[in-house]
Design a protein around this motif. Sequence first.
Motif, PDB file in Angstrom:
ATOM      1  N   SER A 105       0.736  -1.296   0.386  1.00 53.64           N
ATOM      2  CA  SER A 105      -0.181  -0.002  -0.162  1.00 53.64           C
ATOM      3  C   SER A 105       1.100   1.246  -0.436  1.00 53.64           C
ATOM      4  O   SER A 105       0.426   2.581   0.016  1.00 53.64           O
ATOM      5  CB  SER A 105      -1.679   0.183   1.104  1.00 53.64           C
ATOM      6  OG  SER A 105      -0.095  -0.352   2.411  1.00 53.64           O
ATOM      7  N   ALA A 118      -4.324   5.160  -0.399  1.00 54.46           N
ATOM      8  CA  ALA A 118      -5.496   5.065   0.433  1.00 54.46           C
ATOM      9  C   ALA A 118      -5.545   5.478   1.064  1.00 54.46           C
ATOM     10  O   ALA A 118      -6.446   6.043   1.480  1.00 54.46           O
ATOM     11  CB  ALA A 118      -5.051   3.602   1.046  1.00 54.46           C
ATOM     12  N   ILE A 160      -7.975  -1.773  -1.599  1.00 54.30           N
ATOM     13  CA  ILE A 160      -7.703  -0.970  -0.328  1.00 54.30           C
ATOM     14  C   ILE A 160      -7.097  -2.722   0.418  1.00 54.30           C
ATOM     15  O   ILE A 160      -6.608  -2.813   1.306  1.00 54.30           O
ATOM     16  CB  ILE A 160      -8.244   0.074   0.580  1.00 54.30           C
ATOM     17  CG1 ILE A 160      -7.812   1.112   0.105  1.00 54.30           C
ATOM     18  CG2 ILE A 160      -7.221  -0.064   1.795  1.00 54.30           C
ATOM     19  CD1 ILE A 160      -8.604   2.183   0.489  1.00 54.30           C
TER      20      ILE A 160
END
Length: 424
Positions: A105, A118, A160
């Motif tokens: 991420s 995110a 996500i």
Amino acid sequence: MRTTYKLTNNIDWITIGLYGLMVTLGWMNIYAAVYNPEDVTSIFDFTLNSGKQLMWIGTSIIIIVVLFVIDYKAYDSLAYAIYWFFILLLLGTLAFASEIKGSRSWLVITDTMRLQPAEFAKFATALAVSRFMSSINLRQQNWKDQAKLMGLALLPPIIIILQNETGSALVFGAFILAFFREGMSPLILIIGAVGVFLFVLTLLVPPLYLALAVTVLMGAYLWFNYHRIRRYLFNYIGVWVAVLVMVFSVTYFIDNVLQEHQQNRIKVLVDPEIDPLGVGWNVTQSKIAIGSGGFLGKGFLEGTQTKFDFVPEQSTDFIFCTVGEEHGWLGSLVIIGLFIGLLLRIIHVAERQRSVFGRTYGYCVASIIFFHFLINIGMTIGLAPVVGIPLPFFSYGGSSLWSFTILLFILLAIDAHRKLDLGR
């Protein structure tokens, strides 16, 4: 100069003052979290998290100026473009980012700079759903439009979750509060509340026993009220089946979807003493740190739990431990009061908007900050699972500070021009 004067007169300086105070207090507590009495360094030392955070604060000021300079109408007209840009960025991160701490991420810009898309997807989604909601009337209960709205809100968290960032994904559930403000059926909130209740209940009671109890209660209710409700018998049976499906779905989700460390976090929430030296270490030490602060705290830079690194991630996810240990119950109450004050101010700003877009976006901002505030503090005192989400404006991190700054100051930029907005 006249236009600038009018703009500055309409800027909400109270919210900006709250923001500045919270960021400053956050910066000081980040320094306290990394302070070493045996090797004293300045709060401005750029090798420490406090020094790095100061750089993020400086760049945030530049971002704020840019957000006010941009034509406020662009936030409405470009909402979908911004949303899809971050969707593509999330997909690109999922495909090409290296794995860091078990998730894909983070975008590594330099050796010392990383960004987490995110975090920025939150304000992008807030813009998109606000734009969509300004073009429909949720009070008409058009399920087709509501499905589209849910699709906009759910697409980012799905990506996500695939990045293995469950905590960040959960935040998007906060949008339902903004949807409810604009007229979405209360039934959805009720279903959500029942789902949360059943989730917690299945952690405490074996699913088979819970299903049996629900069946007995429903059967008894139908038996004694049959003549009064027989016209709606199939509706009640449908509710019974739905509850049973929920009960067993929660068990399946925990045992087969969540990863082992996520399962452990839920187990610790139910029984904090299950493994105090293992999976329960973070929460146990967090509560010890906060409790040891007493009423007034040990004093700035005097926290022993902090200094000896008993609590991991102290300057990020567990920054509230530093507040509780060094400033005590009173200092914790002040911080909580600041958050409540900020949330009330954001709601006030949202309600005075002349456009549905501005009002909805304001409630999205309040919902996101409220969720972060509630869960982050909740997990530090053992009332919520440890999901790894930052405390707004306090936790260390550039992505977090930038994203919350953008989220809040887009609202303030829209609000500063509210008297020019004819609404839609």
